[in-house]
Design a protein around this motif. Structure first.
Motif, PDB file in Angstrom:
ATOM      1  N   ARG A  38      38.379  23.159 -39.173  1.00  0.00           N
ATOM      2  CA  ARG A  38      39.364  23.921 -39.946  1.00  0.00           C
ATOM      3  C   ARG A  38      39.078  25.409 -39.877  1.00  0.00           C
ATOM      4  O   ARG A  38      40.002  26.219 -39.752  1.00  0.00           O
ATOM      5  CB  ARG A  38      39.377  23.465 -41.402  1.00  0.00           C
ATOM      6  CG  ARG A  38      40.356  24.302 -42.182  1.00  0.00           C
ATOM      7  CD  ARG A  38      40.878  23.690 -43.405  1.00  0.00           C
ATOM      8  NE  ARG A  38      41.405  22.363 -43.254  1.00  0.00           N
ATOM      9  CZ  ARG A  38      41.869  21.658 -44.287  1.00  0.00           C
ATOM     10  NH1 ARG A  38      41.850  22.172 -45.488  1.00  0.00           N
ATOM     11  NH2 ARG A  38      42.341  20.451 -44.110  1.00  0.00           N
ATOM     12  N   LEU A  78      43.478  23.224 -48.748  1.00  0.00           N
ATOM     13  CA  LEU A  78      44.609  22.282 -48.803  1.00  0.00           C
ATOM     14  C   LEU A  78      44.414  21.212 -47.743  1.00  0.00           C
ATOM     15  O   LEU A  78      43.938  21.489 -46.649  1.00  0.00           O
ATOM     16  CB  LEU A  78      45.924  23.024 -48.551  1.00  0.00           C
ATOM     17  CG  LEU A  78      46.326  24.073 -49.591  1.00  0.00           C
ATOM     18  CD1 LEU A  78      47.558  24.833 -49.111  1.00  0.00           C
ATOM     19  CD2 LEU A  78      46.588  23.408 -50.929  1.00  0.00           C
ATOM     20  N   ASP A  79      44.810  19.991 -48.062  1.00  0.00           N
ATOM     21  CA  ASP A  79      44.695  18.911 -47.087  1.00  0.00           C
ATOM     22  C   ASP A  79      46.063  18.310 -46.799  1.00  0.00           C
ATOM     23  O   ASP A  79      47.002  18.508 -47.549  1.00  0.00           O
ATOM     24  CB  ASP A  79      43.749  17.819 -47.605  1.00  0.00           C
ATOM     25  CG  ASP A  79      42.294  18.227 -47.386  1.00  0.00           C
ATOM     26  OD1 ASP A  79      41.990  18.783 -46.304  1.00  0.00           O
ATOM     27  OD2 ASP A  79      41.474  18.011 -48.286  1.00  0.00           O
ATOM     28  N   GLY A  80      46.110  17.596 -45.705  1.00  0.00           N
ATOM     29  CA  GLY A  80      47.321  16.864 -45.377  1.00  0.00           C
ATOM     30  C   GLY A  80      48.263  17.648 -44.488  1.00  0.00           C
ATOM     31  O   GLY A  80      47.981  18.781 -44.114  1.00  0.00           O
ATOM     32  N   PRO A  81      49.378  17.011 -44.123  1.00  0.00           N
ATOM     33  CA  PRO A  81      50.373  17.676 -43.282  1.00  0.00           C
ATOM     34  C   PRO A  81      51.238  18.612 -44.129  1.00  0.00           C
ATOM     35  O   PRO A  81      51.314  18.432 -45.338  1.00  0.00           O
ATOM     36  CB  PRO A  81      51.209  16.510 -42.752  1.00  0.00           C
ATOM     37  CG  PRO A  81      51.106  15.466 -43.813  1.00  0.00           C
ATOM     38  CD  PRO A  81      49.753  15.636 -44.450  1.00  0.00           C
ATOM     39  N   LEU A 117      30.578  23.855 -47.378  1.00  0.00           N
ATOM     40  CA  LEU A 117      31.288  22.933 -48.273  1.00  0.00           C
ATOM     41  C   LEU A 117      31.302  21.519 -47.696  1.00  0.00           C
ATOM     42  O   LEU A 117      31.250  20.530 -48.418  1.00  0.00           O
ATOM     43  CB  LEU A 117      32.721  23.414 -48.501  1.00  0.00           C
ATOM     44  CG  LEU A 117      32.872  24.591 -49.474  1.00  0.00           C
ATOM     45  CD1 LEU A 117      34.289  25.133 -49.438  1.00  0.00           C
ATOM     46  CD2 LEU A 117      32.514  24.168 -50.890  1.00  0.00           C
ATOM     47  N   LEU A 122      36.688  32.529 -48.609  1.00  0.00           N
ATOM     48  CA  LEU A 122      37.658  31.592 -48.050  1.00  0.00           C
ATOM     49  C   LEU A 122      39.058  31.941 -48.514  1.00  0.00           C
ATOM     50  O   LEU A 122      39.265  32.211 -49.690  1.00  0.00           O
ATOM     51  CB  LEU A 122      37.367  30.186 -48.561  1.00  0.00           C
ATOM     52  CG  LEU A 122      36.399  29.312 -47.817  1.00  0.00           C
ATOM     53  CD1 LEU A 122      36.467  27.915 -48.395  1.00  0.00           C
ATOM     54  CD2 LEU A 122      36.746  29.270 -46.353  1.00  0.00           C
ATOM     55  N   LEU A 144      33.165  27.082 -45.048  1.00  0.00           N
ATOM     56  CA  LEU A 144      33.746  25.749 -44.856  1.00  0.00           C
ATOM     57  C   LEU A 144      32.696  24.758 -44.395  1.00  0.00           C
ATOM     58  O   LEU A 144      32.669  23.609 -44.818  1.00  0.00           O
ATOM     59  CB  LEU A 144      34.894  25.822 -43.850  1.00  0.00           C
ATOM     60  CG  LEU A 144      36.224  26.307 -44.421  1.00  0.00           C
ATOM     61  CD1 LEU A 144      37.200  26.638 -43.305  1.00  0.00           C
ATOM     62  CD2 LEU A 144      36.830  25.250 -45.335  1.00  0.00           C
ATOM     63  N   LEU A 189      41.789  28.120 -38.608  1.00  0.00           N
ATOM     64  CA  LEU A 189      42.212  29.244 -39.446  1.00  0.00           C
ATOM     65  C   LEU A 189      41.923  30.570 -38.747  1.00  0.00           C
ATOM     66  O   LEU A 189      42.709  31.513 -38.823  1.00  0.00           O
ATOM     67  CB  LEU A 189      41.506  29.204 -40.804  1.00  0.00           C
ATOM     68  CG  LEU A 189      41.917  28.067 -41.746  1.00  0.00           C
ATOM     69  CD1 LEU A 189      40.991  28.008 -42.947  1.00  0.00           C
ATOM     70  CD2 LEU A 189      43.362  28.214 -42.205  1.00  0.00           C
ATOM     71  N   LYS A 227      34.648  18.461 -39.878  1.00  0.00           N
ATOM     72  CA  LYS A 227      35.971  18.854 -40.337  1.00  0.00           C
ATOM     73  C   LYS A 227      36.006  20.321 -40.768  1.00  0.00           C
ATOM     74  O   LYS A 227      36.936  21.054 -40.466  1.00  0.00           O
ATOM     75  CB  LYS A 227      36.361  17.957 -41.511  1.00  0.00           C
ATOM     76  CG  LYS A 227      37.692  18.290 -42.126  1.00  0.00           C
ATOM     77  CD  LYS A 227      37.905  17.493 -43.403  1.00  0.00           C
ATOM     78  CE  LYS A 227      39.048  18.077 -44.207  1.00  0.00           C
ATOM     79  NZ  LYS A 227      39.144  17.477 -45.547  1.00  0.00           N
ATOM     80  N   GLU A 276      45.871  16.475 -40.685  1.00  0.00           N
ATOM     81  CA  GLU A 276      44.712  16.850 -41.494  1.00  0.00           C
ATOM     82  C   GLU A 276      44.733  18.317 -41.913  1.00  0.00           C
ATOM     83  O   GLU A 276      44.371  18.648 -43.037  1.00  0.00           O
ATOM     84  CB  GLU A 276      43.429  16.546 -40.716  1.00  0.00           C
ATOM     85  CG  GLU A 276      42.187  16.718 -41.579  1.00  0.00           C
ATOM     86  CD  GLU A 276      40.963  16.042 -40.976  1.00  0.00           C
ATOM     87  OE1 GLU A 276      41.031  15.581 -39.820  1.00  0.00           O
ATOM     88  OE2 GLU A 276      39.938  15.993 -41.681  1.00  0.00           O
ATOM     89  N   HIS A 277      45.144  19.195 -41.017  1.00  0.00           N
ATOM     90  CA  HIS A 277      45.002  20.627 -41.292  1.00  0.00           C
ATOM     91  C   HIS A 277      46.333  21.377 -41.376  1.00  0.00           C
ATOM     92  O   HIS A 277      46.345  22.577 -41.638  1.00  0.00           O
ATOM     93  CB  HIS A 277      44.158  21.284 -40.191  1.00  0.00           C
ATOM     94  CG  HIS A 277      42.836  20.621 -39.963  1.00  0.00           C
ATOM     95  ND1 HIS A 277      41.795  20.726 -40.856  1.00  0.00           N
ATOM     96  CD2 HIS A 277      42.393  19.816 -38.962  1.00  0.00           C
ATOM     97  CE1 HIS A 277      40.759  20.039 -40.390  1.00  0.00           C
ATOM     98  NE2 HIS A 277      41.099  19.464 -39.258  1.00  0.00           N
TER      99      HIS A 277
END
Lengths: 183, 234
Positions: free
Chosen positions: A69, B60-63, A121, B54, A118, A73, A65, A24-25
């Motif tokens: 994230r 960005l998403d995903g692996p 959002l 930010l 985040l 980060l 989520k 996912e991240h």
């Protein structure tokens, strides 16, 4: 034996946690760390350490989520900053060079803000969030965003308006549902 | 023009810079006539600024692409750490099972193993190399200027390297980092212009000065007119 079985199950849970965070991240983390370090190999080390810390502190992963994230980060950024500081205090190292862009050292505040953004959002409807991602974060024009999202350009324009308004409502603490207004 | 295309619905796209020239002009004409619309644009701009907090990668998403080895290394590290110690988290989840096991086996061994206080010997997250011998560190908050300063002075062969973090000097000040010797002589180790970020969050500086490490008594920040903002004894 129950203990052995339980340990196996724990190991499977560990693996599932790491994999899901990575799926996912991982991309966001690696891209971010690569920009901060200017070095893919170093960035991979940072991401590895970040994921391991997340596994050590599963209680920091219980929220949505967006905040997960934000947490990841933040951790990645702290790791980069700490390593950068360590490097800078080594006498034989030269100071900052273009190849290794300096990391903003006192970053606590800006990282907190990005967690807040985040989370905000996260509270938007996906229609609103998608349009902001396309236009603001990917820098796409209305026409490009309309194609990517499969909606008419007029909808992209009005949604970007309501998305910013919804964001503002979120910040002012009034969680007014503007979802119905999404045009 | 449908209702959605009326200027008041375009303000968001306008703020995000996504409108074409003609539409942007139409919005600007509208803004000139409507104070409410101008106020709304100001509010929406605040949100745009907020999004700017930010890092762009955050969305960005995903692996990651080509990250398989990274994933494997991470899984290996987690397996090793799991194998090496009984963790608190595992205790919480596994305590009941362990007690049952002990009862079944009629032995305290399983309990002893599972409930022993876990040596949470997490490896240090980042390795901070030890500074060279003779390194001096000092910190101060100047009571009159409010300037906060931390310095590290590392000896070199007959001279010193200096690292300083300085916060609270007003933005726009032209500053010097000065190393002071026992005999009162002063060597400049660097200079900079204080930014707004530097005022609030601090500026980190690396410099050097030809003063014998044994003779360094203080590091100071002053502006080009000689006004001193902070002095750290080391």
């Amino acid at each position: 034996m129950a203990a052995l079985w339980s340990r196996k199950r724990e190991a499977a849970a560990d693996e599932a946690l790491i994999r899901s965070l990575y799926e996912e991240h991982g991309r966001a983390l690696l891209a971010y760390a690569t920009r901060l370090t200017g070095d893919r190999a170093a960035a991979e080390d940072v991401v590895q350490e970040t994921l391991v810390r997340a596994w050590r502190h599963p209680d920091s992963l219980v929220n949505g989520k967006g905040s997960v994230r934000g947490w990841l980060l933040t951790v990645a950024r702290n790791i980069v900053t700490d390593r950068y500081r360590a490097k800078a205090s080594r006498p034989q190292e030269v100071a900052e060079s273009p190849a290794t862009p300096p990391v903003q050292r006192d970053h606590a505040e800006s990282v907190v803000d990005s967690v807040v953004v985040l989370e905000a959002l996260d509270q938007l409807s996906s229609d609103h969030r998608d349009v902001l991602v396309e236009i603001y974060f990917r820098g796409r024009s209305v026409t490009e965003a309309a194609q990517a999202l499969g909606v008419p350009p007029g909808t992209v324009k009005s949604r970007s308006h309501y998305a910013l308004r919804a964001l503002r409502e979120t910040f002012s603490g009034q969680h007014v549902a503007l979802k119905g207004v999404a045009g | 023009m449908t209702a959605q295309h009326e200027p008041q619905h375009l303000l968001g796209a306008y703020v995000l810079g996504a409108l074409d020239e003609q539409e942007a002009r139409a919005v600007e004409e509208y803004l000139a006539t409507s104070p409410e619309a101008r106020a709304e644009v100001a509010e929406l701009r605040e949100m745009e600024d907020f999004l700017g907090e930010l890092p762009p990668e955050a969305m960005l998403d995903g692996p990651p692409e080509g990250g398989d080895l990274l994933l494997q290394r991470t899984l290996r590290q987690v397996r090793q750490e799991r194998g090496g110690q009984v963790r608190r988290r595992q205790f919480a989840a596994g305590a009941a099972a362990a007690v049952i096991t002990a009862a079944v086996l009629g032995s305290g061994v399983a309990v002893g193993r599972s409930t022993a206080p876990s040596p949470v010997a997490q490896p240090p997250a980042t390795s901070q190399p030890a500074p060279p011998p003779g390194t001096k560190i000092g910190t101060t908050t100047d009571p009159s200027t409010g300037t906060r300063m931390t310095v590290q002075v590392r000896p070199a062969a007959g001279w010193v390297r200096v690292n300083a973090s300085v916060a609270g000097v007003p933005a726009g000040q032209k500053c010097k980092l000065v190393v002071v010797s026992r005999d009162g002589s002063r060597e400049e180790a660097g200079s900079w212009l204080v930014s707004a970020v530097g005022e609030a969050d601090g500026t980190n500086l690396d410099g050097s000065a030809l003063i014998d490490p044994a003779d360094v008594v203080a590091v100071e920040v002053e502006n080009f007119d000689g006004t001193r903002f902070a002095s750290v004894q080391v």
